[in-house]
Scaffold this active site. Sequence first.
Site, short mmCIF file in Angstrom:
data_model
loop_
_atom_site.label_atom_id
_atom_site.label_comp_id
_atom_site.label_asym_id
_atom_site.label_seq_id
_atom_site.Cartn_x
_atom_site.Cartn_y
_atom_site.Cartn_z
N ASN A 1 0.89 -7.37 -10.87
CA ASN A 1 1.42 -7.44 -9.49
C ASN A 1 1.18 -8.84 -8.91
OD1 ASN A 1 1.73 -4.74 -9.95
ND2 ASN A 1 0.02 -4.12 -8.66
N ASP A 2 -0.07 -9.27 -9.02
CA ASP A 2 -0.38 -10.59 -8.48
C ASP A 2 0.12 -11.71 -9.40
OD1 ASP A 2 -1.59 -10.35 -5.94
OD2 ASP A 2 -3.30 -9.37 -6.90
N GLU B 1 -4.66 -12.55 -13.25
CA GLU B 1 -3.61 -12.35 -12.24
C GLU B 1 -3.26 -13.64 -11.51
OE1 GLU B 1 -4.84 -9.29 -9.49
OE2 GLU B 1 -6.88 -10.02 -9.39
N ARG C 1 -13.53 -2.23 -10.39
CA ARG C 1 -13.24 -3.61 -9.99
C ARG C 1 -14.03 -3.95 -8.74
NH1 ARG C 1 -7.18 -5.24 -8.44
NH2 ARG C 1 -7.63 -4.08 -6.54
N ARG D 1 -9.97 0.60 -7.64
CA ARG D 1 -9.89 -0.43 -6.60
C ARG D 1 -10.95 -0.12 -5.54
NH1 ARG D 1 -3.90 0.37 -7.45
NH2 ARG D 1 -3.00 -1.68 -7.90
N CYS E 1 -2.82 -3.46 -15.92
CA CYS E 1 -3.04 -2.46 -14.87
C CYS E 1 -2.14 -2.67 -13.66
CB CYS E 1 -4.49 -2.42 -14.44
SG CYS E 1 -5.05 -3.97 -13.71
N ARG F 1 4.37 -10.76 -2.59
CA ARG F 1 4.71 -9.45 -3.17
C ARG F 1 5.03 -8.40 -2.11
NH1 ARG F 1 -1.16 -7.59 -5.70
NH2 ARG F 1 -0.78 -5.47 -5.04
N HIS G 1 0.82 -1.22 0.00
CA HIS G 1 0.00 0.00 0.00
C HIS G 1 0.84 1.25 0.00
CE1 HIS G 1 -3.01 -2.75 0.96
NE2 HIS G 1 -2.34 -3.13 2.01
#
Length: 589
Positions: free
Chosen positions: A461-462, A438, A339, A303, A509, A472, A196
């Site tokens: 990212n995932d 992902e 999302r 998000r 993304c 991660r 975050h």
Amino acid sequence: MHKGIAVSPGVVVGVAYRLDSVFGSSEPQCLESPESIPAEVERFDRAVELSATELEAIVVKVAQQLGGSEADIFKSHLQIVNDQTLLAKVRSLIETQQLTALSALQLVLQSYAATFARIEHDYFRERMTDIRDVISRIGSHLTLQSPLIPTGTHVDGHGDEPVILVAHEILPSQAMSLGNLPIAGIVTETGGGTSHAAILSRSRGIPAVSGVVGITGDVRSGDLMVVDGRDGLVLVRPDRETTAAYRKLQREFFDLKDRLVLNRDQPARSADGSQIELLANINNLADTQAALKVGATGVGLFRTEYLFLTHQDVPDEEEQYQYYRQIIEDSPGCAVTIRTLDLGGDKTVPYLGRRSEANPFMGWRSIRLSFEHPRLFERQIRAILRAGRHGKVNMLFPMITTLEELRYVNKLVEETRRNLRREGVPFGEDVKTGVMVEVPAAAVCIDALLRETDFISIGSNDLIQYLVAADRDNPKVAHLCEPLSPAIFKVLQMVLDACQRTGTPVTLCGEMAGQPRSVLALFGMGLRRFSMSPAFVPTIKALLSSVTTAQAERFAHQVLQLKTSEEIRTYLTARLHEISSALEVFDSA
Ligand code: PEP
Ligand code: MG
């Protein structure tokens, strides 16, 4: 000098502000004089009062939205926040030891933890989680509403220096509250490139370094420090010469940023005219404004979990609808991709389950959690469909792993549409639905998914963390969570090819979309839609305008031949240097 993981590029010189948390490892802090004791006790009592009021509202709302049993956990939190023994222990430490309220809370937490650790029983372990939650709630009222919050001015005689936040960890809810404060750099002990703190720093375009072990022990609020987000360096109390050198770099960085943003009204095109879409990843309404200002032509990823994480209780259908509508209306003429809830993993709200899983990222997170809360999920789908009347809206489902899941989601959306029609509630008939790719299983079976979805969005990212089996957010394995790697590019190429064959719109993304070296290769692999933190849009636009399609295709072809991350990094670093050395400062090490 400390070395960490460079998570958001740029350079800043500023004064430290330590965000101490009740869970941090910092030494107990004492009040400056006994005269401050009554005010500190009052501050503590106020934080307790605010926490109790918050909890009362949550009990009511959660019971309405999710049912009585889900509200039980907050009823027990209310008992804890009103527990006179616990409160008296904290007050007594403030009064007798002259400790700050936060340090007193920390000591009480530690003593409870030590007692409970001796009892081998699930009930007590759960009880400890509740105590932790409540103490952290009181603690966050103490830290985030404390008068110590930096204003960007006059910290320990350093005049108008920017403020650099130093923390052990930044929780998602804190990340959002911090969004309104004038912070110019962030350094954390924990977290990796997609935590975050990293996402917050990138969305604000400020330099940040994570995974800096021991930094909270070395820095006091008011210390001068340097954050170099290019190669993950943090300098504490630098000497005069070093400070002057970094101040020069800082000026150059900000001048370049200011110059780049002037391209906001130009279309995104490669040097030979290929059209590209540069979209924004947003976490809240404020990010929507930031996205418009830098020239993003739509929202590629909203998000929604941040709305839940920062909400006092559970946002109901109407609140969600109004919020989504506002984002859509603030993005005139632009498509907005919303999302559905992606909670779990490192983002938890207590009303949807506890943090007690051994492997939260591999467990009960994201769409899996939505499936288990059908009422909540249906309300979110309704809110998005209803908001779809106010603009061009896409609904995106995170972490889809199997075709069965996709079919189930599609069925839910169809049913929800039917219900809205039957009830006569207006909604957007042409809201498109899409899948986030992902999870490696989804990438491997992409052809089957593409037949039953309108569009896809690659969550690199995932995808990276699951492909390389490395958390991660864990700095210890950050070297494996490397986007510039042969395995990642092979999987991405496979997905992009499948989309091209079927004509399915595809966006990427994940954080790669805003990283210059990755973008050079992705553009060459055929990607034309990139969604990123707003702050990166001007840089990526400038980069793409300096490269031709044929050039990028050559880069991508070469990258796909290389066998190691090191080779890919070296190769793309050299290409970026040739194309635009000025933009190198925007790529993290
Ligand atoms: C991703 O996984 O790449 C993504 C964009 O989603 P998040 O970072 O929110 O998990
Ligand atoms: Mg993700």
